[in-house]
Design a protein around this motif. Structure first.
Motif, short mmCIF file in Angstrom:
data_model
loop_
_atom_site.label_atom_id
_atom_site.label_comp_id
_atom_site.label_asym_id
_atom_site.label_seq_id
_atom_site.Cartn_x
_atom_site.Cartn_y
_atom_site.Cartn_z
N PRO A 22 -38.41 15.60 -41.93
CA PRO A 22 -38.35 17.10 -41.55
C PRO A 22 -37.98 17.20 -40.04
CG PRO A 22 -39.95 16.77 -43.21
CD PRO A 22 -39.59 15.20 -42.75
N ALA A 23 -38.57 16.31 -39.39
CA ALA A 23 -38.38 16.49 -37.67
C ALA A 23 -37.06 16.15 -37.39
CB ALA A 23 -39.39 15.65 -37.08
N VAL A 24 -36.19 15.19 -38.09
CA VAL A 24 -34.88 14.64 -37.85
C VAL A 24 -34.00 16.11 -38.22
CG1 VAL A 24 -33.12 13.24 -38.33
CG2 VAL A 24 -35.15 12.37 -37.64
N CYS A 25 -34.39 16.38 -39.26
CA CYS A 25 -33.56 17.73 -39.67
C CYS A 25 -33.57 18.88 -38.84
CB CYS A 25 -33.82 18.08 -41.20
SG CYS A 25 -33.51 17.01 -42.31
N VAL A 26 -34.82 19.06 -38.16
CA VAL A 26 -34.98 20.18 -37.21
C VAL A 26 -34.28 19.95 -36.04
CG1 VAL A 26 -36.94 21.23 -35.67
CG2 VAL A 26 -37.22 21.14 -38.28
N LEU A 27 -34.28 18.68 -35.55
CA LEU A 27 -33.50 18.18 -34.49
C LEU A 27 -31.98 18.47 -34.79
CD1 LEU A 27 -33.41 17.03 -31.62
CD2 LEU A 27 -33.26 14.70 -32.75
N ALA A 28 -31.33 18.03 -35.87
CA ALA A 28 -30.12 18.40 -36.34
C ALA A 28 -29.86 20.09 -36.46
CB ALA A 28 -29.80 17.78 -37.57
N LEU A 29 -30.82 20.78 -36.67
CA LEU A 29 -30.62 22.06 -36.70
C LEU A 29 -30.55 22.74 -35.35
CD1 LEU A 29 -30.40 24.90 -38.29
CD2 LEU A 29 -33.23 24.93 -38.14
N ILE A 30 -31.21 22.22 -34.48
CA ILE A 30 -31.24 22.73 -33.03
C ILE A 30 -29.98 22.31 -32.46
CG2 ILE A 30 -32.40 22.32 -30.64
CD1 ILE A 30 -35.08 22.17 -32.21
N ILE A 31 -29.43 21.13 -32.59
CA ILE A 31 -28.11 20.66 -32.21
C ILE A 31 -27.07 21.67 -32.71
CG2 ILE A 31 -26.61 18.83 -32.09
CD1 ILE A 31 -28.72 16.86 -32.00
#
Length: 157
Positions: free
Chosen positions: A22-31
């Motif tokens: 989920p942290a990687v998905c949040v990072l992708a969302l921010i990008i």
């Protein structure tokens, strides 16, 4: 066993690993939010849930089958518990020098924990039981488990 002092413990896996997907998905969302007009809300949420779900299954299995706990009374290796009183000797580590590659007898013995072999990234420790049988215990930090086991077995004598 809740009131016994734990002398050595390895959990098998840590729950904090559940947060990586989920942290990687949040990072992708921010990008995506900062770089473009198109944001994949549904796909990122779905992948975060899938990654967390698969990781949960792996962590649960590792904590059940690859955890180690030593108390003064018992050694638990995964799903199998061995009474410390049944251990006669903690065998020395296998050393191979001068071209001697013949495995020690305990290296072909049954592995504790109802497993077919020593789990990945764990190292075997040979144990001779009271009846003369040999088994393999295992841990990531085998030196710490070996010394704790040797201390507990010496106390039982």
């Amino acid at each position: 066993m809740a009131d016994q002092v734990v002398l050595f413990e390895e959990p098998g896996a840590r729950w904090r690993s559940l947060a990586w997907g989920p942290a990687v998905c949040v990072l992708a969302l921010i990008i995506e939010l900062s770089t473009g007009p198109l944001v994949h809300w549904f796909a990122l949420a779905l992948f975060a849930l899938l990654l967390a779900g698969f990781t949960y299954v792996q962590i649960s299995a590792a904590r059940r089958h690859v955890s180690v706990e030593l108390t003064r009374e018992s050694l638990r290796q995964g799903t199998e518990t061995l009474d410390v009183g049944d251990i006669d000797v903690v065998l020395p580590a296998a050393t191979y020098s001068d071209g001697d590659y013949e495995p020690k007898k305990w290296e072909t013995a049954r592995v504790l924990g109802e497993l077919t072999g020593v789990p990945r990234r764990r190292h075997a420790i040979g144990l001779r039981l009271i009846g003369g049988g040999l088994v393999q215990a295992w841990a990531k930090d085998e030196e710490a488990l070996r010394s704790a086991l040797a201390e507990v077995v010496a106390e039982k004598r």
